[in-house]
Design a protein around this motif. Structure first.
Motif, PDB file in Angstrom:
ATOM      1  N   ILE A   1       0.615  -1.216   0.484  1.00  0.00           N
ATOM      2  CA  ILE A   1       0.022   0.031   0.032  1.00  0.00           C
ATOM      3  C   ILE A   1       0.814   1.424   0.115  1.00  0.00           C
ATOM      4  O   ILE A   1       0.750   2.596  -0.960  1.00  0.00           O
ATOM      5  CB  ILE A   1      -0.924  -0.158   1.068  1.00  0.00           C
ATOM      6  N   SER A   2       1.460   1.336   0.901  1.00  0.00           N
ATOM      7  CA  SER A   2       2.778   2.401   1.133  1.00  0.00           C
ATOM      8  C   SER A   2       4.002   2.467  -0.216  1.00  0.00           C
ATOM      9  O   SER A   2       3.739   4.150  -1.041  1.00  0.00           O
ATOM     10  CB  SER A   2       3.520   2.227   2.466  1.00  0.00           C
ATOM     11  N   LEU A   3       4.314   1.409  -0.839  1.00  0.00           N
ATOM     12  CA  LEU A   3       4.734   1.707  -2.771  1.00  0.00           C
ATOM     13  C   LEU A   3       3.819   2.278  -3.324  1.00  0.00           C
ATOM     14  O   LEU A   3       4.000   2.848  -4.124  1.00  0.00           O
ATOM     15  CB  LEU A   3       5.631   0.490  -2.465  1.00  0.00           C
ATOM     16  N   PHE A   4       2.386   1.536  -3.330  1.00  0.00           N
ATOM     17  CA  PHE A   4       1.164   1.880  -4.363  1.00  0.00           C
ATOM     18  C   PHE A   4       1.601   3.256  -4.309  1.00  0.00           C
ATOM     19  O   PHE A   4       1.355   3.546  -5.011  1.00  0.00           O
ATOM     20  CB  PHE A   4       0.164   1.307  -3.533  1.00  0.00           C
ATOM     21  N   SER A   5       1.392   3.893  -2.612  1.00  0.00           N
ATOM     22  CA  SER A   5       0.988   5.103  -2.528  1.00  0.00           C
ATOM     23  C   SER A   5       1.921   6.334  -3.111  1.00  0.00           C
ATOM     24  O   SER A   5       1.968   7.256  -4.032  1.00  0.00           O
ATOM     25  CB  SER A   5       0.875   5.766  -1.234  1.00  0.00           C
ATOM     26  N   ARG A   6       3.215   5.897  -3.223  1.00  0.00           N
ATOM     27  CA  ARG A   6       4.221   6.161  -3.299  1.00  0.00           C
ATOM     28  C   ARG A   6       4.479   6.652  -5.072  1.00  0.00           C
ATOM     29  O   ARG A   6       4.716   7.478  -5.645  1.00  0.00           O
ATOM     30  CB  ARG A   6       5.798   6.012  -2.772  1.00  0.00           C
ATOM     31  N   SER A   7       3.808   5.796  -5.571  1.00  0.00           N
ATOM     32  CA  SER A   7       3.950   5.353  -7.290  1.00  0.00           C
ATOM     33  C   SER A   7       2.673   6.651  -8.108  1.00  0.00           C
ATOM     34  O   SER A   7       3.273   7.203  -8.814  1.00  0.00           O
ATOM     35  CB  SER A   7       3.749   4.502  -7.504  1.00  0.00           C
ATOM     36  N   LEU A   8       1.461   6.699  -7.456  1.00  0.00           N
ATOM     37  CA  LEU A   8       0.651   6.935  -7.020  1.00  0.00           C
ATOM     38  C   LEU A   8       0.943   8.828  -7.218  1.00  0.00           C
ATOM     39  O   LEU A   8       0.502   9.706  -8.212  1.00  0.00           O
ATOM     40  CB  LEU A   8      -0.326   7.143  -7.028  1.00  0.00           C
ATOM     41  N   GLU A   9       1.231   9.016  -6.021  1.00  0.00           N
ATOM     42  CA  GLU A   9       1.778  10.490  -5.703  1.00  0.00           C
ATOM     43  C   GLU A   9       2.625  10.936  -7.193  1.00  0.00           C
ATOM     44  O   GLU A   9       2.304  12.195  -7.350  1.00  0.00           O
ATOM     45  CB  GLU A   9       2.909  10.579  -4.475  1.00  0.00           C
ATOM     46  N   ARG A  10       3.766   9.910  -7.057  1.00  0.00           N
ATOM     47  CA  ARG A  10       4.840  10.579  -8.783  1.00  0.00           C
ATOM     48  C   ARG A  10       3.606  11.314  -9.652  1.00  0.00           C
ATOM     49  O   ARG A  10       4.083  11.873 -10.265  1.00  0.00           O
ATOM     50  CB  ARG A  10       5.540   9.208  -9.341  1.00  0.00           C
ATOM     51  N   ARG A  11       3.230   9.774  -9.937  1.00  0.00           N
ATOM     52  CA  ARG A  11       2.533  10.037 -11.451  1.00  0.00           C
ATOM     53  C   ARG A  11       1.487  11.385 -11.190  1.00  0.00           C
ATOM     54  O   ARG A  11       1.060  11.771 -12.183  1.00  0.00           O
ATOM     55  CB  ARG A  11       1.899   8.452 -11.279  1.00  0.00           C
ATOM     56  N   PHE A  12       0.988  11.542 -10.561  1.00  0.00           N
ATOM     57  CA  PHE A  12       0.009  12.431  -9.535  1.00  0.00           C
ATOM     58  C   PHE A  12       0.556  13.934 -10.219  1.00  0.00           C
ATOM     59  O   PHE A  12       0.339  14.860  -9.770  1.00  0.00           O
ATOM     60  CB  PHE A  12      -0.825  12.652  -8.915  1.00  0.00           C
ATOM     61  N   ARG A  13       2.212  13.794 -10.083  1.00  0.00           N
ATOM     62  CA  ARG A  13       2.627  14.935  -9.793  1.00  0.00           C
ATOM     63  C   ARG A  13       2.860  15.828  -9.967  1.00  0.00           C
ATOM     64  O   ARG A  13       3.030  16.092 -11.798  1.00  0.00           O
ATOM     65  CB  ARG A  13       4.435  14.876  -8.546  1.00  0.00           C
ATOM     66  N   TYR A  14       1.898  17.485 -10.302  1.00  0.00           N
ATOM     67  CA  TYR A  14       2.473  18.154 -11.357  1.00  0.00           C
ATOM     68  C   TYR A  14       2.396  19.600  -9.966  1.00  0.00           C
ATOM     69  O   TYR A  14       1.689  19.762  -9.041  1.00  0.00           O
ATOM     70  CB  TYR A  14       0.901  18.296 -11.985  1.00  0.00           C
TER      71      TYR A  14
END
Lengths: 243, 255
Positions: B240-253
């Protein structure tokens, strides 16, 4: 275009933002609102845009009185275009999506028709390369131009600008002003709140000078520039024309 | 986050660094366990694999359902706290403060033995999920509230100016931006729910922790029961924690 104000006042709590404004301007294409900061210009524009409602008095545009209930104000806002000083665009959407959102969700255009409108406008104003970029990837001038395209895409009855270039550097200011100039020469009706006296003089056929939360003077621009009728305006002109 | 212009880290450096960290961790635990002179009986619990698995799946199901419900409750509460109707606003504020200010254990007892009992709800799985959702919903509502409030008033002006309705403003402007912002804390919250669900063992909800407790009491093999428990929770929370970090990267703007 025709703009009538009848004793329009607006306060925010104790602070009077606009006091008893009365005006009857007929037959202008571009109206410039000039004056010192904090003089009530933005308040007036927000009232014209239907974003705020006056405490008293009434506003009549092209013979139509602005409604005071939110439901009809909403319909009114859908029919005009408003561009703010800055941060007009939604940061999570690309330039194209920013233009499409009001077209598809508010104006209820079909996706294909909306895209066609958006692309043809982006192309016309040289913004096609920026279509897929988010606001953060655009320069300030590009953001404002996209915001203007978004406003005109809905075929508004007229356009309102609230100091559209005051957050921009001179080069970007020029590109935005050129675009506004182009809209004027197309014959669109514009009301522009601006700090840029030179630009106001160039595009506007009528001008309102506001200071101390009042309408101080109105007239055609060359006239009031040549012969300011009040000490407030002459002091203001002396200050801004000095540099 | 490495600053811009920093030298990129090579795969070798990554592997080597992780090696050091894991080695040190292993060294500490090996030393600690060798000191207690514990007689390991892994065979004793081998027969209870199914029970572990069932408990683990139950924990996952309870937590997943609670996450979804706490999102709904959190969103509703966040809206209520911004409502113009005062009693609604105060009720939401009170709910958040009570849920965040009291121990979950007390909430579970009170809700199960008093409130649910009075209303004739006996299904402990339903009640358990409900309590967990209410508890977590209070935290989620604060995340959502700050997410909503982070959206500038100039954006809301733009929404009104282009003619978006209130609902459209939420749907197309506020919620998408809010989701990006609350995703990292929300996934942290999901990990919390997973761990907090262990407390439901006190009302005999047959989840992962209760399974381990029961296996321990059948076999008297405490560590053999609880070490798989820890690993079982890690298997859930780590991705979950890894997934959240990858989402965070993808959504970053940038804003």
């Amino acid at each position: 275009m025709k703009l009538e104000l009848l004793g329009v006042s607006k306060s925010f709590g104790e602070r009077v933002a606009l006091a008893d404004a009365t005006l009857d301007e007929t037959g202008f294409r571009t109206l410039a609102v000039i004056g010192p900061s904090g003089g009530g210009k933005t308040t007036l524009l927000r009232l014209l845009a239907g974003l705020d409602v006056p405490d008293s008095g009434k506003i009549v545009i092209n013979g139509e009185e602005l409604p005071k209930d939110e439901e009809r104000l909403h319909l009114y806002r859908k029919s005009i275009g408003t561009v703010f000083q800055a941060y007009n665009l939604f940061p999570h959407l690309t330039a194209l999506e920013n233009i499409l959102l009001p077209l598809t969700k508010v104006q209820r255009l079909a996706e294909a028709a909306a895209r066609e409108t958006a692309f043809s406008l982006l192309e016309r104003f040289g913004l096609l390369p920026q279509a897929g970029s988010r606001p953060a990837e655009l320069s300030g001038g590009e953001q404002q131009r996209v915001a203007i395209v978004r406003a005109i895409a809905i075929r508004p009855r007229f356009l309102l600008f609230d100091e559209p270039t005051s957050a921009l550097d001179p080069e970007m200011t020029a590109e935005v002003l050129e675009l506004i100039e182009e809209l004027r020469s197309e014959g669109r009706d514009l009301i522009i709140v601006t700090h840029n006296i030179g630009f106001a003089g160039k595009v506007a056929d009528r001008c309102i000078f506001m200071a101390q939360n009042r309408l101080v003077e109105t007239g055609s621009l060359p006239d009031i520039f040549r012969e300011p009728g009040t000490p407030l305006l002459s002091a203001f002109l002396r200050k801004v024309l000095k540099y | 986050m490495p600053y811009k212009g920093a030298k990129p880290v090579t795969p070798f450096e990554i592997a080597f660094s992780w090696g050091i960290v894991l080695f040190l961790l292993a060294a500490v635990f090996t030393f600690a366990f060798s000191n207690i002179e514990y007689g390991w009986h892994w065979n004793a619990i081998a027969g209870y694999r199914d029970k572990f698995l069932k408990g683990w799946v139950m924990t996952l199901a309870l937590s997943g359902a609670s996450l979804v419900m706490s999102l709904l409750i959190g969103f509703g509460t966040a809206l209520a706290r911004r409502s113009a109707i005062l009693p609604l606003r105060y009720a939401a504020a009170l709910y958040v403060e009570i849920m965040r200010g009291t121990p979950l254990l007390v909430q579970i007892m009170l809700f199960f033995y008093v409130i649910a009992d009075a209303f004739g709800v006996e299904n402990r799985y339903l009640v358990g999920t409900l309590i967990l959702s209410l508890f977590s919903g209070a935290y989620v509502s604060e995340m959502i509230r700050s997410g909503i409030e982070s959206i500038s008033s100039s954006q809301l002006d733009s929404c009104r100016a282009v003619g978006l309705s209130r609902i459209q403003t939420y749907r197309h402007v506020i919620v998408p931006q809010m989701m990006r912002q609350i995703l990292p804390p929300l996934s942290g919250q999901f990990a919390s729910i997973i761990k907090d669900s262990s407390l439901l063992s006190v009302i005999a909800v047959n989840e992962f922790t209760l399974s381990a407790q029961e296996i321990n009491s059948y076999t008297y093999s405490t560590l053999e029961s609880y070490i798989p428990l820890a690993l079982g929770y890690l298997i859930l929370t780590l991705p979950i924690s890894l997934f959240s970090r990858s989402l965070e990267r993808r959504f970053r703007y940038e804003t």
